[in-house]
Design a protein around this motif. Sequence first.
Motif, short mmCIF file in Angstrom:
data_model
loop_
_atom_site.label_atom_id
_atom_site.label_comp_id
_atom_site.label_asym_id
_atom_site.label_seq_id
_atom_site.Cartn_x
_atom_site.Cartn_y
_atom_site.Cartn_z
N ILE A 286 1.16 4.82 25.55
CA ILE A 286 1.15 4.93 24.09
C ILE A 286 1.13 6.41 23.75
CG2 ILE A 286 -1.38 4.67 24.04
CD1 ILE A 286 -1.07 3.33 21.28
N VAL B 45 3.74 1.24 16.09
CA VAL B 45 2.49 0.49 16.07
C VAL B 45 1.73 0.70 14.77
CG1 VAL B 45 0.25 0.12 17.21
CG2 VAL B 45 2.30 0.56 18.58
N VAL C 197 4.86 2.72 21.27
CA VAL C 197 4.79 2.20 22.64
C VAL C 197 6.21 1.77 23.03
CG1 VAL C 197 2.40 1.41 22.43
CG2 VAL C 197 4.28 -0.15 21.83
N VAL D 55 -1.43 -4.59 22.36
CA VAL D 55 -0.94 -3.91 21.17
C VAL D 55 -1.45 -4.61 19.91
CG1 VAL D 55 1.12 -3.21 19.89
CG2 VAL D 55 1.08 -3.01 22.38
N HIS E 234 6.52 -2.97 17.34
CA HIS E 234 6.24 -3.75 18.54
C HIS E 234 5.83 -5.17 18.14
CE1 HIS E 234 4.13 -5.18 22.13
NE2 HIS E 234 4.95 -4.38 22.79
#
Length: 371
Positions: free
Chosen positions: A114, A145, A296, A305, A346
Amino acid sequence: MMKTGTDGNMTESNTSQSNDSSSQTSRREYIQGAAAAGTIGITGLAGCLDVLQVDSEDEWSLGTSSEGSSSFQIGSTWTEYMDSEDLLDTEIEPIVTEGTGASYRRLDQGEFEISGTTTQLLEDSPDEGDFEDEPLEDFDSIRQVRGYMAFYNFGVYNAEEVSGWDDLEDRPIAISSAGSGTRSPVEWLVDQEIGMDNIDNRYMAFADIPAALRDGTVDAAFTWTVNEDDPTGWLQEIDETVDWEPLEFSDSTIQSLDEDLAYSTYHELDEETVGEFSDNWSDPVDSFTLTYLYVVKEDADPDLVYDIAEMTHEHGEDLLDQNGAMDFFPDPDMFLGTLHPDVPFHQGAYEYYQNAGFWDDYDLTPPPEEQ
């Protein structure tokens, strides 16, 4: 576009509302097409690192920025809090890097799980701006994210040496550190006002800039406040030790910031806000925004996540109590409303924002498999 409320925080999305819709469409089509064609993967460049395949139960590495930077402080705050409260199944270690831009490239190469980056760097990906000579290897698997802060960038000059843009031709200006995410947008702004070819541009550690302004090594520099009114330590040093004045933005630059850039917008720091961080200047200051966010790879564990998105939001007020720079963490208008509209999220983060009821409030791109 970002707006500021009475508490000095950004309260409304979206930095991208003035963006050219054709740019949004082309970027979305590029990413969707790449995913559909099965092009996700590392192509490999000489000297690059192998991809790290890390299971969710192992330690993750978070690429932050230089030690003492806002990105490092914020990354350290939330990862240490998550660990101390046992909120995630995986420990996440914040790693000092050469800058946020460097962190993003190292994530692309597989060194981190990340990383921080900026909306501007997402805009340039995979092969424009800083990436023109060495394109990102795996941009089509990059996934957003959440946002973690915004910089309000502005220029200052030593008023004992020069008197604004007109005096800065062929003079030394501190642009940023070489690996910082602020480098490209500052270069863009300088190019608008005077032309990068017409200055002696310097890249240096941020901590070295106040002394460089004092001793004449540079005549001007770019700095910022975090989330509008929280100054960096070296901005405070400039304010205390340099007779500085702000560089004004031309009307054409302000118009371009508001109409031509998806990743930024013009913002005037008003007198009250300036008074919060400066003892030596009390008039409004021209600034432009730059949002920092976490990304990510597509194949990052969706459960982890999801948990990162959930826990950093639900414990946002606690994180803000830990560190005053954590304003973004409890507020979806900030951590979602200021992100890049065209880069997919994500799957894990998307599912959390759907379940929390946030997703439909913002013009953002879901994972390709949801489109």
